[in-house]
Design a protein around this motif. Structure first.
Motif, short mmCIF file in Angstrom:
data_model
loop_
_atom_site.label_atom_id
_atom_site.label_comp_id
_atom_site.label_asym_id
_atom_site.label_seq_id
_atom_site.Cartn_x
_atom_site.Cartn_y
_atom_site.Cartn_z
N ARG A 196 17.40 -7.18 -14.43
CA ARG A 196 16.19 -7.00 -13.64
C ARG A 196 15.47 -5.71 -14.09
O ARG A 196 14.25 -5.69 -14.25
CB ARG A 196 16.57 -6.89 -12.16
CG ARG A 196 15.62 -7.56 -11.19
CD ARG A 196 16.20 -7.56 -9.79
NE ARG A 196 16.47 -6.22 -9.31
CZ ARG A 196 15.56 -5.45 -8.68
NH1 ARG A 196 14.36 -5.92 -8.44
NH2 ARG A 196 15.87 -4.25 -8.28
N LEU A 197 16.26 -4.69 -14.28
CA LEU A 197 15.72 -3.41 -14.74
C LEU A 197 15.05 -3.58 -16.10
O LEU A 197 13.94 -3.06 -16.34
CB LEU A 197 16.88 -2.42 -14.80
CG LEU A 197 16.69 -0.96 -15.08
CD1 LEU A 197 17.88 -0.19 -14.53
CD2 LEU A 197 16.59 -0.71 -16.58
N LYS A 200 11.69 -5.32 -15.81
CA LYS A 200 10.65 -4.42 -15.30
C LYS A 200 10.12 -3.53 -16.42
O LYS A 200 8.92 -3.32 -16.55
CB LYS A 200 11.20 -3.56 -14.17
CG LYS A 200 11.48 -4.37 -12.91
CD LYS A 200 11.36 -3.50 -11.67
CE LYS A 200 11.26 -4.33 -10.42
NZ LYS A 200 10.03 -4.08 -9.68
N ALA A 201 11.03 -3.01 -17.21
CA ALA A 201 10.61 -2.14 -18.30
C ALA A 201 9.75 -2.92 -19.30
O ALA A 201 8.71 -2.43 -19.76
CB ALA A 201 11.83 -1.55 -18.99
N LEU A 204 6.40 -3.47 -17.92
CA LEU A 204 5.59 -2.25 -18.00
C LEU A 204 5.03 -2.07 -19.41
O LEU A 204 3.83 -1.84 -19.59
CB LEU A 204 6.45 -1.05 -17.62
CG LEU A 204 5.78 0.32 -17.73
CD1 LEU A 204 4.69 0.47 -16.67
CD2 LEU A 204 6.80 1.44 -17.58
N PRO A 215 -1.80 -2.38 -15.51
CA PRO A 215 -0.44 -2.76 -15.90
C PRO A 215 0.56 -2.39 -14.81
O PRO A 215 1.75 -2.41 -15.07
CB PRO A 215 -0.18 -1.92 -17.15
CG PRO A 215 -1.37 -1.04 -17.32
CD PRO A 215 -2.21 -1.13 -16.10
N SER A 216 0.09 -2.04 -13.64
CA SER A 216 1.02 -1.50 -12.66
C SER A 216 1.82 -2.58 -11.94
O SER A 216 2.92 -2.34 -11.50
CB SER A 216 0.24 -0.67 -11.63
OG SER A 216 -0.81 -1.45 -11.10
N THR A 218 4.13 -5.14 -12.25
CA THR A 218 5.02 -5.57 -13.34
C THR A 218 6.11 -6.49 -12.83
O THR A 218 7.29 -6.27 -13.03
CB THR A 218 5.68 -4.35 -14.01
OG1 THR A 218 6.32 -3.61 -12.99
CG2 THR A 218 4.68 -3.52 -14.71
N ALA A 219 5.64 -7.50 -12.09
CA ALA A 219 6.63 -8.45 -11.57
C ALA A 219 7.14 -9.31 -12.70
O ALA A 219 8.31 -9.56 -12.83
CB ALA A 219 5.99 -9.31 -10.50
#
Lengths: 219, 219
Positions: A196-197, A200-201, A204, A215-216, A218-219
């Motif tokens: 999941r991490l 997200k990266a 981003l 770009p905020s 980031t689903a």
DNA sequence: CCTTTTTTGTACCATTTCGAAAGAAATTCC
DNA sequence: GGAATTTCTTTCGAAATGGTACAAAAAAGG
């Protein structure tokens, strides 16, 4: 494999080796992986490889040499995996996730609790007192940094990333994400959470593409 | 200190201790910091603290206990520094840089090559085989994660960050930046370069503010 | 001053660890 | 088949390591 042996060593003179150097090195690396350099004895490695200490010594030198060779072995595997994952044939987002998924597979391989990255998990400790290990460690990390950066520059040229995007920063995020995953895997964080991490990266990073103003999310 | 001693221990019965437990623990931590848990002998620690092994044992238990206590000591210092740096009295950008600057000061303290973060540099290795260390390590890292996240949520409420910003992701970037700095310090990267890296990360994070459409230029 | 209590310092012990020596074993060359 | 060569196996030894036993030392209590 068999051919190569016949080619290179044609006909060795004395008693043949009872082990395959490559697999022995791999097993030695696995032994170091859990307990680290100082925490693994040569007896542990002897058990893991099936060799006895004199043979180990003859094949790889002393414990320090053996560890350095194990580290080089690990890195060369890692570079190869990185090269394949970031080949530039698929979208950036997909290739980045390949890097993290491949890393997670490696970090969660083995029996007991996750061992994370061999280099980050074991060489970080030794880097302070052993300049050779420090050099091999930092060299490897820099190559991974560069692989991320090269791929992102290509993405920028190909229009996957905005021309305004600061590639150095995005590559740093990609690297530091890999590092934090390596650490967290070893400290017991669940694989799903690490993935999941990573998502997200990647979200981003790939948010800095043409046609997206914010770009905020980031689903 | 003197008062506390008089208050708590009023009049101890037997021979007085020749050491101060707090500073002894700190010295023990410093000893572990360079060579790691397995790489540091009790003799090393005895030299570093000025105590002898029986006294060490009486004061802190065996080597494992001593290391766990040193780790807790390190974390409590770190939490305090984090709390002060992220107090919420200054702009987010400034407070984040305080975290990284403070960390760099710590990572580059000491004599020889930089030792990086004590926890990441030494506990990562032991985390696999020692569940207690793993728990203490992961617990500390989670608290730092939460400190970043809490501060950023406050920043969002205060309008420092866009309401659209994915706080979880930004906090993760902040944490992973700290982790990569900890690792890179130990592998020999120059302090100036690490500070540059921190500035870029902070720029990226704080780019997600109101009034900026493209957070990609993070000079 | 003597007892009690707590810590210190020396010495010791069992184990582990790394490394090396020496002879036995297995293979090629002639 | 014998010499040469390389590796394997057993064994040893010296040093380091973690931990402990025990007596001496330093303080308070009575």
């Amino acid at each position: 494999m068999v051919q190569k042996r016949q080619d290179a060593e044609r006909k060795r003179r004395g008693r043949p080796r009872a082990y395959d150097p490559e697999t022995a090195l791999h097993r030695a690396m696995e032994a170091f992986w859990s307990a680290g350099y100082s925490g693994t004895s040569l007896d542990d490695i002897a058990s893991a490889t099936g060799m006895n200490r004199p043979s180990l010594y003859a094949a790889f030198g002393d414990k320090h040499d053996l560890y350095v060779k194990a580290l080089a072995h690990y890195w060369s595997q890692g570079f190869e995996a990185m090269r394949e994952a970031l080949a530039g044939k698929r979208p950036l987002r997909e290739e980045l996730m390949s890097v993290y998924d491949g890393s997670l597979s490696l970090y969660f391989s083995g029996e007991g609790p996750a061992r994370g990255c061999f280099a980050i998990g074991t060489a970080t400790t030794e880097a302070v007192l052993h300049p050779e290990i420090r050099a091999a460690f930092s060299g490897g990390l820099r190559i991974l940094d560069k692989a991320f950066e090269d791929r992102m520059r290509a993405a920028q040229v190909a229009g996957e990333l905005s021309p305004d995007a600061d590639i150095e920063t995005l590559a740093m995020v990609a690297s530091s994400t890999l590092h934090t995953i390596a650490i967290r895997a070893r400290m017991g964080t669940a694989r799903a959470e690490l993935r999941r991490l990573a998502r997200k990266a990647v979200g981003l990073i790939c948010g800095f593409s043409l046609g997206r103003t914010s770009p905020s999310s980031t689903a």
